[in-house]
Design a protein around this motif. Structure first.
Motif, PDB file in Angstrom:
ATOM      1  N   GLU A 140      12.841 -14.462  -1.458  1.00 41.29           N
ATOM      2  CA  GLU A 140      11.916 -13.347  -1.398  1.00 41.29           C
ATOM      3  C   GLU A 140      11.141 -13.255  -2.693  1.00 41.29           C
ATOM      4  N   GLY A 141       9.912 -12.745  -2.562  1.00 41.20           N
ATOM      5  CA  GLY A 141       9.055 -12.619  -3.731  1.00 41.20           C
ATOM      6  C   GLY A 141       9.396 -11.397  -4.564  1.00 41.20           C
ATOM      7  N   GLU A 142       8.756 -11.344  -5.680  1.00 40.23           N
ATOM      8  CA  GLU A 142       8.947 -10.220  -6.588  1.00 40.23           C
ATOM      9  C   GLU A 142       8.186  -9.010  -6.055  1.00 40.23           C
ATOM     10  N   LYS A 143       8.782  -7.829  -6.166  1.00 42.01           N
ATOM     11  CA  LYS A 143       8.153  -6.609  -5.689  1.00 42.01           C
ATOM     12  C   LYS A 143       7.707  -5.772  -6.874  1.00 42.01           C
ATOM     13  N   VAL A 144       6.545  -5.160  -6.723  1.00 41.37           N
ATOM     14  CA  VAL A 144       6.011  -4.297  -7.771  1.00 41.37           C
ATOM     15  C   VAL A 144       5.701  -2.941  -7.133  1.00 41.37           C
ATOM     16  N   ASP A 145       6.213  -1.883  -7.715  1.00 42.98           N
ATOM     17  CA  ASP A 145       5.919  -0.538  -7.239  1.00 42.98           C
ATOM     18  C   ASP A 145       4.748  -0.001  -8.051  1.00 42.98           C
ATOM     19  N   LEU A 146       3.629   0.221  -7.374  1.00 49.12           N
ATOM     20  CA  LEU A 146       2.432   0.704  -8.055  1.00 49.12           C
ATOM     21  C   LEU A 146       2.384   2.222  -8.126  1.00 49.12           C
ATOM     22  N   GLY A 147       3.427   2.872  -7.609  1.00 51.01           N
ATOM     23  CA  GLY A 147       3.483   4.331  -7.668  1.00 51.01           C
ATOM     24  C   GLY A 147       2.591   4.980  -6.627  1.00 51.01           C
ATOM     25  N   PRO A 148       2.605   6.309  -6.583  1.00 48.54           N
ATOM     26  CA  PRO A 148       1.780   7.014  -5.591  1.00 48.54           C
ATOM     27  C   PRO A 148       0.291   6.803  -5.865  1.00 48.54           C
ATOM     28  N   ARG A 149      -0.450   6.757  -4.799  1.00 45.83           N
ATOM     29  CA  ARG A 149      -1.899   6.567  -4.897  1.00 45.83           C
ATOM     30  C   ARG A 149      -2.601   7.600  -4.013  1.00 45.83           C
ATOM     31  N   ASP A 150      -3.779   8.038  -4.457  1.00 45.60           N
ATOM     32  CA  ASP A 150      -4.615   8.887  -3.617  1.00 45.60           C
ATOM     33  C   ASP A 150      -5.171   8.051  -2.472  1.00 45.60           C
ATOM     34  N   PHE A 151      -5.647   8.730  -1.426  1.00 45.12           N
ATOM     35  CA  PHE A 151      -6.275   8.010  -0.329  1.00 45.12           C
ATOM     36  C   PHE A 151      -7.496   7.279  -0.852  1.00 45.12           C
ATOM     37  N   GLY A 152      -7.746   6.098  -0.301  1.00 48.75           N
ATOM     38  CA  GLY A 152      -8.906   5.316  -0.707  1.00 48.75           C
ATOM     39  C   GLY A 152      -8.608   3.836  -0.600  1.00 48.75           C
ATOM     40  N   THR A 153      -9.565   3.013  -1.040  1.00 47.42           N
ATOM     41  CA  THR A 153      -9.433   1.567  -0.991  1.00 47.42           C
ATOM     42  C   THR A 153      -9.174   1.052  -2.403  1.00 47.42           C
ATOM     43  N   TYR A 154      -8.179   0.198  -2.512  1.00 46.21           N
ATOM     44  CA  TYR A 154      -7.810  -0.374  -3.800  1.00 46.21           C
ATOM     45  C   TYR A 154      -7.848  -1.892  -3.702  1.00 46.21           C
ATOM     46  N   GLN A 155      -8.255  -2.535  -4.792  1.00 42.99           N
ATOM     47  CA  GLN A 155      -8.320  -3.996  -4.847  1.00 42.99           C
ATOM     48  C   GLN A 155      -7.339  -4.477  -5.911  1.00 42.99           C
TER      49      GLN A 155
END
Length: 162
Positions: free
Chosen positions: A1-16
């Motif tokens: 399995e690959g490494e997992k990264v938690d980016l934390g909570p995000r507001d609604f929207g599109t992220y790149q």
């Protein structure tokens, strides 16, 4: 399995997001760009069930301790958020309807007729009642698919209680 990264909570929207490799002296060009669209799924559609639209309910003095039940199909939330329901009940006997509302977490609400008489200032004879429900996941609110229902409650003993 690959490494997992938690980016934390995000507001609604599109992220790149993109991946780079970090070496001792430089960082590589970005590869594998990923677009993530974070959005809320509203509660699912649902219908009102009972009391039936355009129905008539006659209540006698012996029925006052029975319950009036408002029932609708459950709504679900694809995001797993808790769905609550706002039930609005209106006495439509006058040009200015008298309305009350309550929020519940299940798909029904019961009230004894004697309590309903006091709560809604019900009078003897025919009483036009309308009711509607909306479902909310605390972000978006959706009304029932089949709109508001109305029914008539008929009492013939209230003027005896004074």
């Amino acid at each position: 399995e690959g490494e997992k990264v938690d980016l934390g909570p995000r507001d609604f929207g599109t992220y790149q997001y993109h991946v780079t490799a970090v070496y001792d002296t430089f960082e590589s060009e970005p590869t594998n760009t990923v677009l993530i669209d974070i959005f809320n799924s509203p509660p699912t559609d649902f219908n009102l069930l009972s009391p039936l639209d355009s129905s008539e309910i006659s209540i006698s003095a012996t029925d006052v301790l029975d319950e009036l039940s408002f029932v609708w199909m459950p709504s679900n939330d694809a995001d797993g958020q808790l769905v609550s329901y706002n039930l609005e009940i209106c006495l439509d006997n006058s040009p200015n309807p008298f309305c009350v509302d309550t929020t519940v977490e299940n798909n029904s609400f019961q009230i004894q007729y004697n309590e309903f008489i006091v709560l809604m200032s019900i009078e003897n004879g025919l009483n036009d009642i309308s009711w509607s429900v909306s479902a909310s996941d605390s972000i978006e609110t959706v009304p029932s698919l089949n709109g508001a229902f109305s029914f008539q409650l008929i009492f013939d003993f209230l003027d005896l209680i004074d």
